[in-house]
Structure formats: structure tokens, C-alpha cells
Design a protein around this motif. Structure first.
Motif, short mmCIF file in Angstrom:
data_model
loop_
_atom_site.label_atom_id
_atom_site.label_comp_id
_atom_site.label_asym_id
_atom_site.label_seq_id
_atom_site.Cartn_x
_atom_site.Cartn_y
_atom_site.Cartn_z
N ILE A 1 43.02 24.20 30.10
CA ILE A 1 41.73 23.76 30.64
C ILE A 1 40.67 23.76 29.54
O ILE A 1 39.87 22.83 29.43
CB ILE A 1 41.31 24.63 31.84
CG1 ILE A 1 42.23 24.34 33.02
CG2 ILE A 1 39.85 24.37 32.22
CD1 ILE A 1 42.06 25.27 34.19
N GLN A 2 40.67 24.79 28.71
CA GLN A 2 39.71 24.83 27.60
C GLN A 2 39.91 23.65 26.65
O GLN A 2 38.93 23.06 26.17
CB GLN A 2 39.86 26.14 26.83
CG GLN A 2 39.32 27.34 27.56
CD GLN A 2 39.54 28.63 26.78
OE1 GLN A 2 39.90 28.60 25.60
NE2 GLN A 2 39.34 29.76 27.44
N SER A 3 41.15 23.29 26.39
CA SER A 3 41.40 22.17 25.49
C SER A 3 40.89 20.86 26.08
O SER A 3 40.40 20.00 25.36
CB SER A 3 42.89 22.07 25.15
OG SER A 3 43.64 21.62 26.24
N PHE A 4 40.98 20.70 27.40
CA PHE A 4 40.43 19.50 28.03
C PHE A 4 38.90 19.48 27.92
O PHE A 4 38.30 18.41 27.80
CB PHE A 4 40.84 19.40 29.50
CG PHE A 4 42.27 19.00 29.72
CD1 PHE A 4 42.82 17.92 29.06
CD2 PHE A 4 43.07 19.70 30.60
CE1 PHE A 4 44.14 17.54 29.26
CE2 PHE A 4 44.39 19.34 30.81
CZ PHE A 4 44.92 18.25 30.14
N TRP B 1 37.13 20.39 25.51
CA TRP B 1 36.70 20.05 24.15
C TRP B 1 36.63 18.55 23.92
O TRP B 1 36.07 18.11 22.93
CB TRP B 1 37.65 20.66 23.12
CG TRP B 1 37.64 22.15 23.08
CD1 TRP B 1 36.64 22.99 23.47
CD2 TRP B 1 38.69 22.99 22.61
NE1 TRP B 1 37.00 24.30 23.29
CE2 TRP B 1 38.26 24.33 22.75
CE3 TRP B 1 39.95 22.76 22.08
CZ2 TRP B 1 39.03 25.41 22.39
CZ3 TRP B 1 40.72 23.84 21.72
CH2 TRP B 1 40.27 25.14 21.87
N SER B 2 37.18 17.77 24.82
CA SER B 2 37.20 16.32 24.62
C SER B 2 35.80 15.75 24.78
O SER B 2 34.92 16.31 25.44
CB SER B 2 38.16 15.66 25.60
OG SER B 2 37.61 15.63 26.89
N ASP B 3 35.58 14.59 24.18
CA ASP B 3 34.27 13.93 24.25
C ASP B 3 33.93 13.52 25.68
O ASP B 3 32.78 13.62 26.10
CB ASP B 3 34.25 12.70 23.34
CG ASP B 3 34.31 13.09 21.87
OD1 ASP B 3 33.86 14.21 21.54
OD2 ASP B 3 34.81 12.28 21.07
N LYS B 4 34.91 13.07 26.44
CA LYS B 4 34.67 12.66 27.82
C LYS B 4 34.21 13.86 28.67
O LYS B 4 33.34 13.73 29.52
CB LYS B 4 35.93 12.05 28.44
CG LYS B 4 36.24 10.67 27.93
CD LYS B 4 37.46 10.11 28.64
CE LYS B 4 37.79 8.73 28.15
NZ LYS B 4 38.96 8.17 28.82
N ALA B 5 34.82 15.00 28.45
CA ALA B 5 34.45 16.19 29.22
C ALA B 5 33.04 16.63 28.86
O ALA B 5 32.28 17.08 29.73
CB ALA B 5 35.44 17.31 28.97
N LYS B 6 32.66 16.51 27.61
CA LYS B 6 31.30 16.90 27.18
C LYS B 6 30.24 16.02 27.82
O LYS B 6 29.17 16.48 28.17
CB LYS B 6 31.21 16.84 25.66
CG LYS B 6 32.00 17.94 24.97
CD LYS B 6 31.91 17.80 23.48
CE LYS B 6 32.78 18.87 22.82
NZ LYS B 6 32.84 18.75 21.36
N VAL B 7 30.56 14.74 28.02
CA VAL B 7 29.63 13.81 28.66
C VAL B 7 29.48 14.14 30.13
O VAL B 7 28.39 14.09 30.68
CB VAL B 7 30.11 12.36 28.46
CG1 VAL B 7 29.26 11.39 29.27
CG2 VAL B 7 30.10 11.99 26.99
N ARG B 8 30.56 14.51 30.81
CA ARG B 8 30.55 14.77 32.26
C ARG B 8 30.04 16.16 32.62
O ARG B 8 29.70 16.42 33.75
CB ARG B 8 31.95 14.57 32.84
CG ARG B 8 32.39 13.15 32.76
CD ARG B 8 33.76 12.98 33.34
NE ARG B 8 34.19 11.60 33.19
CZ ARG B 8 35.37 11.16 33.48
NH1 ARG B 8 36.29 12.00 33.94
NH2 ARG B 8 35.70 9.91 33.32
N THR B 9 30.05 17.09 31.67
CA THR B 9 29.61 18.45 31.95
C THR B 9 28.09 18.51 31.90
O THR B 9 27.49 18.05 30.94
CB THR B 9 30.20 19.43 30.91
OG1 THR B 9 31.61 19.28 30.90
CG2 THR B 9 29.84 20.86 31.24
N PRO B 10 27.46 19.08 32.95
CA PRO B 10 25.98 19.13 32.97
C PRO B 10 25.42 20.07 31.93
O PRO B 10 25.93 20.95 31.42
CB PRO B 10 25.66 19.66 34.36
CG PRO B 10 26.92 20.09 35.00
CD PRO B 10 28.03 19.61 34.13
#
Length: 65
Positions: A51-54, A56-65
């Protein structure tokens, strides 16, 4: 269970165990419980790392508030 429906809920052990045999059963139970605990902790750690590795992705950073 589908092959032997009449055995559900019935004891598989038909003889009495001696005190020495019960002690062996107890030791085996402790060993298996420890092994299960170790495996469970390992799987939880692997899940956490995945889960932590996911995250770190750019897409996850955009979706995380």
C-alpha cells in the motif's frame, strides 16, 4: 464436509490420550499458533509495504488530499 455430511460436529478422536500425549498436543498447538502468528504478521507487513508503494506513485499523490 460434502463427502461425509454425518460427521460434522462429531469428535474425530475415538480414544483417550495419556497425560504425556496431551502434553505433546499442547506443545504442537503452541508451535502452530506461533507459526500462524508469524505468518499473519508477515502478510500484514507485506500488505502495508504494498500500500505504501502505491502511495508513492504520481497518480496517488494527485488524488490524496
Amino acid at each position: 464436509m460434502s463427502q461425509n455430511p454425518g460427521t460434522v460436529g462429531k469428535s474425530l478422536l475415538k480414544v483417550r490420550l495419556s497425560d504425556k500425549q496431551w502434553e505433546q498436543v499442547h506443545r504442537i498447538n503452541i508451535t502452530l499458533a506461533d507459526e500462524y502468528k508469524t505468518r499473519r504478521e508477515m502478510l500484514l507487513k507485506r500488505l502495508d509495504v504494498t500500500i505504501q508503494s502505491f502511495m508513492w506513485s504520481d497518480k496517488a499523490k494527485v488524488r490524496t488530499p
